[in-house]
Design an enzyme around this catalytic site. Structure first.
Site, PDB file in Angstrom:
ATOM      1  CB  SER A  78     -16.115 -57.772  69.869  1.00  0.00           C
ATOM      2  OG  SER A  78     -17.102 -58.764  69.668  1.00  0.00           O
ATOM      3  CE  LYS A  79     -16.364 -56.302  75.874  1.00  0.00           C
ATOM      4  NZ  LYS A  79     -15.796 -55.398  76.793  1.00  0.00           N
TER       5      LYS A  79
END
Length: 484
Positions: free
Chosen positions: A253-254
């Site tokens: 994920s970011k």
RNA sequence: GGCUCCGUUGUCUAGAGGCCUAGGACGCCGCCCUCUCAAGGCGGAAACACGGGUUCGAAUCCCGUCGGAGCUGCCA
């Protein structure tokens, strides 16, 4: 029928590695089959609009060599390829579904729905849109429309029975309609289609034969099929791809700062290495090959060898791939790629980059390691005298002092400052003194480098530094050891 | 909660009933080479989630348990 695949990202401003792998597989399959690979931008969520985001998608794909046959920039017979530019095309299809009873206008406001949802959930139930507006008469609908009440169009999902389909990766899937279906919104209040609806329309209009996408759509596929069937369209072949995970519990994920293509390229990972590695998370060629150029991947790719279980993204293995790719680089290409990283710490220092490149190529896993690796060439670090101690080399500060004293006049007297003559002169002196190589070379290397590990030995470092700087550093070492 | 999917060493995986005393790769450990670190060479530890079946025989088939994931949005 020719195979047509598509990559349909929404422009978020970054290319997620999972998305890149999806693009890769779509590309690979289309090429493998001699079909077409289409790029379509899914920007129906206007609130999420990010300027410049489509360029990120183009640049990433191009950087990886994934060329598309049809897309926003290159056009094609099924354009436009940006959903927001297709906006007006979707409503008639939704209305067609309203006509046939597969969909209906809904005038419930978000607030009303939230209220009812809260009530149901408070009572311990699972909320689903309650078909409230399905029961409006034609006249009522017309009135509300005429009155300008905001509306959406919802799918009239079946509440009984079950839906089955075949997935290339997961096999036969069956879902009870009561669970899998709901009256999802097709056209939003702002007039835009939802992703779910636009997807079906566009995939059909663009003649997509194989839908390869993330497995998060596995359980919503019955709803897509309901739409295909309502239109009387042929359902595409589904190939659901597993998720690329950070660990067993979390997707990449970011938030982790390591989910995007740009994160890696900026650090000095090679796109080819990244792509090669990514191809192997969730797929394998059936033999023990691991290194593939893009054309080789095309040749080897087989959707039937896609895995069912999610794969964890392993930076260490990626890094190994990257190191291998770097080692296999043409030396000139390596020099070209390494130079900007050398410049960060060595700009203007007159260091022989070509030789430095030769010395660092087999030691570079990722380019961003380079500045730290070579910084000692720019300036002698303030090192601890304990660096002169090395058990195996049979050296300590005392030994080092006499070794440096031995070597100093030898270097001073050298007229040709090349690695070869440095080597010959120093080795001869060591021989003559009857010493172990390490007892002299280790201290010498420490004195001129000031760090424990260097890309190359004392002769290479001395040659790189040049006569003047080498002698200067040597004298610093001598002075410090004498005063110790 | 409901529905659905998944489950081989730390990680990616091979394996489609006997070829498996479970193969390869990364990582890890050791040795060799060596003026360091890499590279290179050689070797090693390390897995079929668990429990029941079926079968002469199961990592492979069936059931259950447990664990993990996804969906359950006017996000995609």
């Amino acid at each position: 029928m020719p195979v047509r695949t598509r990559f349909a990202p929404s422009p978020t401003g970054f290319m997620h590695l999972g998305g890149l792998r999806t693009a890769l597989y779509n590309y690979l399959y289309a090429r493998r089959c001699g079909g077409q690979f289409i790029l379509r931008i899914e920007d129906t969520d206007q609130e999420r609009f990010v300027p410049g985001a489509t360029e990120v998608i183009y640049d990433t794909l191009k950087g990886c060599g994934l060329t598309w046959d049809e897309g926003p920039d290159v056009g094609g017979p099924c354009g436009p390829y940006i959903q927001s530019e297709r906006k007006d095309l979707y409503l008639p299809y939704a209305q067609q579904l309203v006509e046939s009873g597969h969909a209906y206008y809904c005038f419930c406001s978000k607030e009303e729905i939230d209220e009812r949802r809260a009530a149901v959930e408070a009572a311990g139930g699972t909320w689903k849109y309650d078909k409230h507006c399905l029961h409006l008469s034609k006249e009522e609908v017309q009135e509300k429309l005429a009155a300008g009440i905001p509306w959406t169009i919802r799918m009239n999902a079946p509440t009984e029975g079950e839906t089955s389909y075949h997935d290339t990766v997961f096999g036969d899937m069956t879902f009870p309609n009561a669970e899998a279906m709901d009256d999802m919104v097709l056209i939003k209040q702002d007039g835009m289609p939802t992703y779910n609806f636009a997807n079906v329309i566009d995939d059909h209009l663009m003649g997509i034969t194989h839908v390869m996408r993330g497995m998060e759509y596995l359980s919503s596929t019955p709803r897509y099929n309901f739409l295909y069937e309502a239109f009387g369209w042929e359902v595409p072949t589904y190939v659901h791809l597993t998720t690329v995970m950070r660990d067993a519990q979390h997707k990449l994920s970011k938030r982790d700062g390591d989910a995007y293509y740009s994160d890696f390229v900026d650090k000095g990972y090679l796109p080819e290495a990244l792509l090669n590695y990514l191809a192997l998370v969730g797929w394998n060629p059936g033999d023990e090959r691991e290194f593939f150029t893009l054309p080789e991947l095309v040749e080897a790719f087989d959707i039937h060898r896609l895995n069912k279980s999610p794969g964890i993204f392993d930076v260490q293995k990626l890094t190994w791939f990257n190191a291998e790719y770097i080692r296999r680089m043409d030396p000139e290409k390596y020099l070209e790629a390494a130079a900007p990283w050398f410049d960060r710490v060595l700009a203007g220092k007159g260091i022989d980059y070509a030789r430095l490149a030769e010395l660092t190529q087999s030691r570079t896993e990722v380019f961003n390691q380079l500045p730290d690796m070579v910084a000692f060439l720019a300036e002698l670090p303030d090192y601890d005298l304990e660096l002169y101690t090395h058990k195996k080399m049979k050296t300590n500060p005392e030994v080092a002092l006499s070794s440096l004293k031995l070597v100093r006049p030898v270097l001073e007297g050298l007229t040709d400052w090349s690695e070869a003559s440095l080597h010959d002169a120093v080795m001869a002196a060591i021989q003559e003194a009857g010493l172990k190589n390490g007892a002299v070379l280790w201290p010498l290397r420490i004195a001129i480098a000031g760090v424990a590990n260097t890309p190359g030995g004392a002769f290479e470092i001395a040659a790189l530094l040049g006569r003047e700087e080498t002698l200067r550093r040597l004298d610093i070492g001598l002075r410090r050891l004498e005063n110790a």
